[in-house]
Every structure is written in structure tokens, then in C-alpha cells.
Design a protein around this motif. Sequence first.
Motif, PDB file in Angstrom:
ATOM      1  N   ILE A  75       0.816  -1.215   0.000  1.00  0.00           N
ATOM      2  CA  ILE A  75       0.000   0.000   0.000  1.00  0.00           C
ATOM      3  C   ILE A  75       0.854   1.272   0.000  1.00  0.00           C
ATOM      4  O   ILE A  75       0.361   2.343  -0.315  1.00  0.00           O
ATOM      5  N   ASN A  76       2.128   1.100   0.280  1.00  0.00           N
ATOM      6  CA  ASN A  76       3.062   2.224   0.095  1.00  0.00           C
ATOM      7  C   ASN A  76       3.034   2.682  -1.368  1.00  0.00           C
ATOM      8  O   ASN A  76       3.150   3.875  -1.674  1.00  0.00           O
ATOM      9  N   GLY A  77       2.832   1.713  -2.263  1.00  0.00           N
ATOM     10  CA  GLY A  77       2.736   2.029  -3.700  1.00  0.00           C
ATOM     11  C   GLY A  77       1.572   2.968  -4.010  1.00  0.00           C
ATOM     12  O   GLY A  77       1.540   3.596  -5.063  1.00  0.00           O
ATOM     13  N   GLU A  78       0.599   3.046  -3.102  1.00  0.00           N
ATOM     14  CA  GLU A  78      -0.548   3.960  -3.286  1.00  0.00           C
ATOM     15  C   GLU A  78      -0.309   5.291  -2.565  1.00  0.00           C
ATOM     16  O   GLU A  78      -1.223   6.095  -2.420  1.00  0.00           O
ATOM     17  N   GLY A  79       0.889   5.472  -2.049  1.00  0.00           N
ATOM     18  CA  GLY A  79       1.199   6.722  -1.337  1.00  0.00           C
ATOM     19  C   GLY A  79       0.725   6.703   0.111  1.00  0.00           C
ATOM     20  O   GLY A  79       0.648   7.741   0.761  1.00  0.00           O
ATOM     21  N   ILE A  80       0.399   5.500   0.621  1.00  0.00           N
ATOM     22  CA  ILE A  80      -0.151   5.407   1.980  1.00  0.00           C
ATOM     23  C   ILE A  80       0.917   4.859   2.923  1.00  0.00           C
ATOM     24  O   ILE A  80       1.488   3.799   2.676  1.00  0.00           O
ATOM     25  N   SER A  81       1.190   5.608   4.007  1.00  0.00           N
ATOM     26  CA  SER A  81       2.218   5.187   4.969  1.00  0.00           C
ATOM     27  C   SER A  81       1.562   4.528   6.169  1.00  0.00           C
ATOM     28  O   SER A  81       0.836   5.186   6.924  1.00  0.00           O
ATOM     29  N   ILE A  82       1.784   3.219   6.314  1.00  0.00           N
ATOM     30  CA  ILE A  82       1.381   2.543   7.557  1.00  0.00           C
ATOM     31  C   ILE A  82       2.586   1.780   8.083  1.00  0.00           C
ATOM     32  O   ILE A  82       3.602   1.674   7.395  1.00  0.00           O
ATOM     33  N   ARG A  83       2.493   1.262   9.270  1.00  0.00           N
ATOM     34  CA  ARG A  83       3.618   0.543   9.881  1.00  0.00           C
ATOM     35  C   ARG A  83       3.330  -0.950   9.948  1.00  0.00           C
ATOM     36  O   ARG A  83       2.180  -1.364   9.988  1.00  0.00           O
ATOM     37  N   SER A  84       4.386  -1.734   9.979  1.00  0.00           N
ATOM     38  CA  SER A  84       4.208  -3.176  10.173  1.00  0.00           C
ATOM     39  C   SER A  84       5.338  -3.677  11.058  1.00  0.00           C
ATOM     40  O   SER A  84       6.415  -3.093  11.086  1.00  0.00           O
ATOM     41  N   GLY A  85       5.085  -4.761  11.780  1.00  0.00           N
ATOM     42  CA  GLY A  85       6.128  -5.322  12.636  1.00  0.00           C
ATOM     43  C   GLY A  85       5.566  -5.664  14.001  1.00  0.00           C
ATOM     44  O   GLY A  85       4.351  -5.847  14.154  1.00  0.00           O
TER      45      GLY A  85
END
Length: 427
Positions: free
Chosen positions: A371-381
Motif C-alpha cells: 500500500i506504500n505504492g498507493e502513497g499510503i504510509s502505515i507501519r508493520s512489525g
Amino acid sequence: MLDPIRIRNDFPIFRRMIDGKEIIYLDNAATTQKPYQVVEAIKDYYENFNSNVHRGIYRLSEESTDMYERARKNISEFIGSRDPRSLVFVRNTTEALNLVASSLGKSLASGDEILLTEMEHHSNIVPWQFLKDKGVKVQFARINENGTLSIEDFKSKINQKTKIVSVTHVSNVLGTINDVKELGKIAHENGSLYVVDGAQSVPHMPIDVTDIDCDFFAFSGHKMLGPMGIGGLYGKIDLLENMPPYMGGGDMISSVTKEGATWNSVPHKFEAGTPNVADAVGLSAAVDYLRKIGMDEIRKHEMDLILYALQEEHYIEGLRSFGPKSIHIRAGVYSFNIGDIPAFNLEKEMEQSGVKISRDAIHPHDVASLINGEGISIRSGHHCAMPLMDKLNVQATARASFYLYNTREEVDKFFIGLNDAIMRFRQ
Ligand code: PMP
């Protein structure tokens, strides 16, 4: 009603496009963006006032000292303290909690216990674990299936040996808002000292440390529109006065001889060395900004966003989200997985005993990257909450976290992006 679109205009970073797309920033539990009012306050300090505090008898130093101490007063009032001396400037929540654990830890003895919860961030676990060398035991109150704290388990684990209770106000993974006032009553009735990790609450809701009646309260400036490298530790004055210092050096002493030293008054006793004046001034500007918008309004806005996310999630196949469903005990933190991401040990066990693991699952790192490819910044881990990951039986989660500049449209775009990402991944 708070207007996130108007608010966004104050944040220079949102003018930036990444790969031709507007930034949809949903990683606010990690850190927040800065309005120009904060950036300008820091710039103004360095351009017009820069000099060391508490030492000079010249104009610049007097002004700088005055700005630093005014920032202390402003920020301490923002969290409901009645006395600016109760606020020690630190780098962040982590440093605040290390300070408390290290300083209080000096008077603990073998057999003493510390009570935490299963939803703590590592910064409210590891500093207490350092005390294990002294024979101090660290206990964890359990959480329920729905992501709330089990009060029965909390009560069952508090006893005469429990010298300190330290709990997070808001979980950075589940979004759970703990009833910190009630937990504090239980701690104090037991004669325990009471510490609250406010890293995820101060930025998002009105806070009154006097009403909570906690002994210590830790928070980070960078999670509340302020700069990185500045945070606060609130402590009750009489407790701070009787605690040994954390670090030694300049400014924290009253006098030094070859034989030893005596300590400066509170809070300076805990602020060894040249402090971060510019960022204290920047955090004070962030507090002014938040106050002007209104913490009640911010909380209401985030309740709306989390409610919307909890409604929209049903459209995503295989999505499992974590944390309480009631928005009254839930902050704007949204952790989820696509399919089952069993904990490493469980994965092995399941494979060995022939249990089929669904391969439809998408690892949270892949979710975040897609979803980073859509310009959306979320976190994972694991979000610095590995004991909680174990409890949830997952290796990791993906996490979207909201703030005052996020909109329902962005939540929509997040779910649309997520859906597209899942389709692409499975093609
Ligand atoms: N506690 C909680 C609940 C947090 O979410 C965080 C940051 N993720 C921290 C403590 C540590 O904050 P900092 O990294 O600013 O010290």
C-alpha cells in the motif's frame, strides 16, 4: 467541529507529492508531522535567542532561560500539573521511564515486585527488567480476548511485595484506553507507586495528571506535533525531591567537592548537561497549537475515524483486526492482519503436527509495502511490543494510526488501497 482539511494547510510536508501521489500519512503512533508554527518557533529560537541556559548573566542567556522555563510551565499546565517544577525535560518517553526505573530501582530489594501489563511497549518493560539483577520480579497483568486489561488479573497480581505499578494509558497496538484513574486507586490502596506511560494518550485526548493522581507520567513531544528529542516526565514534587539523580554532570548539582556533590533543586536535579532548549520551545508551540484546536475536538475526530475504520473493515476479505470494538475505550490505532500470521513457534508446531496453515495470509511487511505504492504510509512489525505479539499469537501486525489531519476520505483510500493490494498479491 475540527476541520482536518484546513488543518493540513498548516503542515508543510503535505505539500509534498511522492511518485505523483499525495501523502496519506497513517503512522501517527510512531511519530507525527509538524505544523509550520512548530518549525518556525524552533527557527526563531536559533536565529534570535540561541545561548546556554541557567548560566549566563547576559541578555541572550536570560532570554533563553526564560523561554525554556516558560515552555516548562506551558507544557506542565497542558497535562494538568499545578506546578512547573513537576516536569522534567527528557528526550522521550523511553528516557522518562528509564529515569524512573533507574532512580526508584535504587531503593528496591530482592523479592520486591513491579506490576506491568501484557500490552506494554518495550520502553515500559526493559527498564524494569534491568532490576532483575537485584532480584526484583516483573509481573504482567493479563489482557482479555477483546484487548482490554483484565482487572481481576491485575488485582490478583498486586500484593504487599508490589512496590511499583507501571501501565500504559493507551496501547500503541490495540488502541485500548486503560482506566488509569481506577488502576491508580488500586495501586495506591496497595501502597504501590504508580507510573503511567502517556506516549499514546497525551497527543490524542485531554490529560489531567492531577485528576489521574499518578505519581509519574511519561510522554514524547514528537508524537504530539512537537520535535523529536524532547519529552516530559511528570512526577509528584515530594517524590522527585526524595529520589536520587539519574545522570550526573553540569546543572544537576548544587555544589561539588573532590569528595562528593550535593544536588540542585527539582527538576534541575534530573536535567544534567545542556538541555534541549530549542525543542522545548518547539514543543511548547505544539502545545499551543493543540490547545487552540482543542483536545476534546481531537479526541472526537479520532473516535469518528476509528468508528469509520471498524465499519469499513468488513469489506476486506480475510482481515482480522485487534483491539476493543467500542470507540469509548479505543483510541485511533488500527492494527490488523490479512489472514493468519501465527507466531513463529506456533507456525513450527502447527507444521509439525500437520495442521494446515492458510497460505492466503499476507505478511504485514508485504501489506505495508504494497500500500506504500498507493502513497499510503502505515507501519508493520511487532511495534516494540513483542510480549503482546506473543499473547495475540502473531509474529507481527500491520498498523494504521490516525491524527487530527487525517480524514474519512483517507480511511476510504486506505481500505481501497488495501483491497487492491490483496488482489495484486493473490494474482
Ligand atoms: N510507550 C508507548 C505506548 C509508545 O507507543 C511508544 C512509542 N512507540 C513509547 C512508549 C516510546 O516512545 P519514544 O520512542 O518516543 O521514547
